[in-house]
Structures are given as structure tokens and as C-alpha cells.
Scaffold this motif. Structure first.
Motif, PDB file in Angstrom:
ATOM      1  N   ILE A 155       0.838  -1.206   0.000  1.00 37.24           N
ATOM      2  CA  ILE A 155       0.000   0.000   0.000  1.00 37.24           C
ATOM      3  C   ILE A 155       0.875   1.258   0.000  1.00 37.24           C
ATOM      4  O   ILE A 155       0.631   2.202  -0.748  1.00 37.24           O
ATOM      5  N   GLY A 156       1.904   1.269   0.833  1.00 35.47           N
ATOM      6  CA  GLY A 156       2.771   2.436   0.924  1.00 35.47           C
ATOM      7  C   GLY A 156       3.537   2.728  -0.356  1.00 35.47           C
ATOM      8  O   GLY A 156       3.602   3.874  -0.808  1.00 35.47           O
ATOM      9  N   PHE A 157       4.112   1.697  -0.957  1.00 37.24           N
ATOM     10  CA  PHE A 157       4.880   1.924  -2.177  1.00 37.24           C
ATOM     11  C   PHE A 157       3.995   2.261  -3.370  1.00 37.24           C
ATOM     12  O   PHE A 157       4.406   3.004  -4.255  1.00 37.24           O
ATOM     13  N   SER A 158       2.770   1.741  -3.375  1.00 38.25           N
ATOM     14  CA  SER A 158       1.856   2.173  -4.441  1.00 38.25           C
ATOM     15  C   SER A 158       1.461   3.634  -4.245  1.00 38.25           C
ATOM     16  O   SER A 158       1.292   4.366  -5.213  1.00 38.25           O
ATOM     17  N   GLY A 159       1.355   4.068  -2.999  1.00 36.25           N
ATOM     18  CA  GLY A 159       1.111   5.486  -2.732  1.00 36.25           C
ATOM     19  C   GLY A 159       2.279   6.364  -3.141  1.00 36.25           C
ATOM     20  O   GLY A 159       2.091   7.462  -3.676  1.00 36.25           O
ATOM     21  N   ILE A 160       3.485   5.894  -2.895  1.00 33.69           N
ATOM     22  CA  ILE A 160       4.676   6.640  -3.314  1.00 33.69           C
ATOM     23  C   ILE A 160       4.718   6.744  -4.833  1.00 33.69           C
ATOM     24  O   ILE A 160       4.977   7.825  -5.392  1.00 33.69           O
ATOM     25  N   ALA A 161       4.462   5.642  -5.515  1.00 35.72           N
ATOM     26  CA  ALA A 161       4.475   5.662  -6.990  1.00 35.72           C
ATOM     27  C   ALA A 161       3.400   6.589  -7.534  1.00 35.72           C
ATOM     28  O   ALA A 161       3.650   7.370  -8.465  1.00 35.72           O
ATOM     29  N   THR A 162       2.212   6.539  -6.950  1.00 35.93           N
ATOM     30  CA  THR A 162       1.139   7.434  -7.380  1.00 35.93           C
ATOM     31  C   THR A 162       1.507   8.892  -7.131  1.00 35.93           C
ATOM     32  O   THR A 162       1.258   9.754  -7.975  1.00 35.93           O
ATOM     33  N   GLY A 163       2.109   9.157  -5.986  1.00 40.32           N
ATOM     34  CA  GLY A 163       2.545  10.515  -5.680  1.00 40.32           C
ATOM     35  C   GLY A 163       3.605  11.034  -6.629  1.00 40.32           C
ATOM     36  O   GLY A 163       3.590  12.201  -7.024  1.00 40.32           O
ATOM     37  N   ILE A 164       4.529  10.168  -7.023  1.00 37.77           N
ATOM     38  CA  ILE A 164       5.561  10.570  -7.982  1.00 37.77           C
ATOM     39  C   ILE A 164       4.928  10.916  -9.325  1.00 37.77           C
ATOM     40  O   ILE A 164       5.242  11.955  -9.934  1.00 37.77           O
ATOM     41  N   ILE A 165       4.034  10.053  -9.781  1.00 39.59           N
ATOM     42  CA  ILE A 165       3.381  10.292 -11.078  1.00 39.59           C
ATOM     43  C   ILE A 165       2.574  11.582 -11.048  1.00 39.59           C
ATOM     44  O   ILE A 165       2.695  12.433 -11.944  1.00 39.59           O
ATOM     45  N   LEU A 166       1.744  11.754 -10.018  1.00 43.17           N
ATOM     46  CA  LEU A 166       0.931  12.969  -9.920  1.00 43.17           C
ATOM     47  C   LEU A 166       1.788  14.219  -9.721  1.00 43.17           C
ATOM     48  O   LEU A 166       1.466  15.291 -10.233  1.00 43.17           O
ATOM     49  N   GLY A 167       2.886  14.070  -8.997  1.00 41.39           N
ATOM     50  CA  GLY A 167       3.800  15.200  -8.814  1.00 41.39           C
ATOM     51  C   GLY A 167       4.425  15.656 -10.117  1.00 41.39           C
ATOM     52  O   GLY A 167       4.516  16.858 -10.385  1.00 41.39           O
ATOM     53  N   PHE A 168       4.863  14.704 -10.934  1.00 41.18           N
ATOM     54  CA  PHE A 168       5.447  15.080 -12.220  1.00 41.18           C
ATOM     55  C   PHE A 168       4.402  15.641 -13.182  1.00 41.18           C
ATOM     56  O   PHE A 168       4.705  16.538 -13.972  1.00 41.18           O
ATOM     57  N   ILE A 169       3.173  15.127 -13.111  1.00 41.58           N
ATOM     58  CA  ILE A 169       2.106  15.698 -13.935  1.00 41.58           C
ATOM     59  C   ILE A 169       1.834  17.142 -13.513  1.00 41.58           C
ATOM     60  O   ILE A 169       1.714  18.039 -14.357  1.00 41.58           O
ATOM     61  N   GLY A 170       1.760  17.374 -12.205  1.00 42.66           N
ATOM     62  CA  GLY A 170       1.564  18.733 -11.708  1.00 42.66           C
ATOM     63  C   GLY A 170       2.714  19.656 -12.066  1.00 42.66           C
ATOM     64  O   GLY A 170       2.509  20.815 -12.443  1.00 42.66           O
ATOM     65  N   TYR A 171       3.937  19.149 -11.960  1.00 44.70           N
ATOM     66  CA  TYR A 171       5.115  19.926 -12.338  1.00 44.70           C
ATOM     67  C   TYR A 171       5.057  20.302 -13.818  1.00 44.70           C
ATOM     68  O   TYR A 171       5.345  21.432 -14.198  1.00 44.70           O
TER      69      TYR A 171
END
Length: 108
Positions: free
Chosen positions: A28-44
Motif C-alpha cells: 500500500i505504501g509503495f503504491s502510494g509513493i508511486a502514485t505521488g511521484i506520477i501525480l507530482g510530475f504531472i503537476g510539475y
């Protein structure tokens, strides 16, 4: 607590229960990290390519929001998130293995 007591009473040892909790927590935690990375780069990317945030040019010298993503910042955020995931997975795992089966079933 009751399902964990049944697991411990019939199906699993404390080591197996801890392993299950650690596995599920890290997944659960690593899928959250991966989702956060993807959404962060999209936002960037959106902030870098579109004028979503405008600044007063007379105050800041530029009307565009300055973005600077340093690789060291990115790595330190990932390392911090991994540490938080591991700690937050270990705590419930240790609590689940320390339950007293008789006490839980008596109180239910």
C-alpha cells in the motif's frame, strides 16, 4: 482484534502475521509513493507549461512561477517516504502479534 485472534489461534504464527502485515503495508505504501511521484510530475509539467499561477511581474520580475526540481530534493523526499512507510507498516504488525488470544475472545 477478533480476526487477528482467530488467525493466531488457528492459522498463523506470530511471525506469519507480522509478515502479512508488513507485506500489505509496504504494498500500500509503495503504491502510494508511486502514485505521488506520477501525480507530482504531472503537476510539475502543468505548472511549467501553462500559466496556471501568475505572479505580479513588477514585484517578482517575472509573471511565471519559477520551478526548480533538484534531484537531491526528489531523492530525499523518496527516502523519507520509504522510511515512513516502513515504520508505519512495522507498528501495526508488532501490535497484531502481541495480542492475547484468550483475552480478546473473552472480551468479545
Amino acid at each position: 482484534n477478533k480476526p487477528f485472534a482467530f488467525w493466531k489461534m488457528y492459522l498463523a504464527t506470530s511471525k506469519e502475521i507480522k509478515s502479512i502485515f508488513l507485506r500489505v503495508g509496504t504494498i500500500i505504501g509503495f503504491s502510494g509513493i508511486a502514485t505521488g511521484i506520477i501525480l507530482g510530475f504531472i503537476g510539475y509539467w502543468f505548472l511549467d507549461n501553462f500559466d496556471i499561477v501568475t505572479l505580479p511581474a513588477d514585484v517578482y520580475g517575472s509573471a511565471k512561477l519559477p520551478l526548480d526540481l533538484a534531484i537531491s530534493d526528489f531523492i530525499s523526499i523518496i527516502i523519507g517516504a520509504v522510511i515512513i512507510v516502513l515504520i508505519s507498516s512495522y507498528y501495526p504488525a508488532s501490535k497484531a502479534t502481541n495480542i492475547d488470544v484468550i483475552d480478546v475472545l473473552r472480551n468479545e
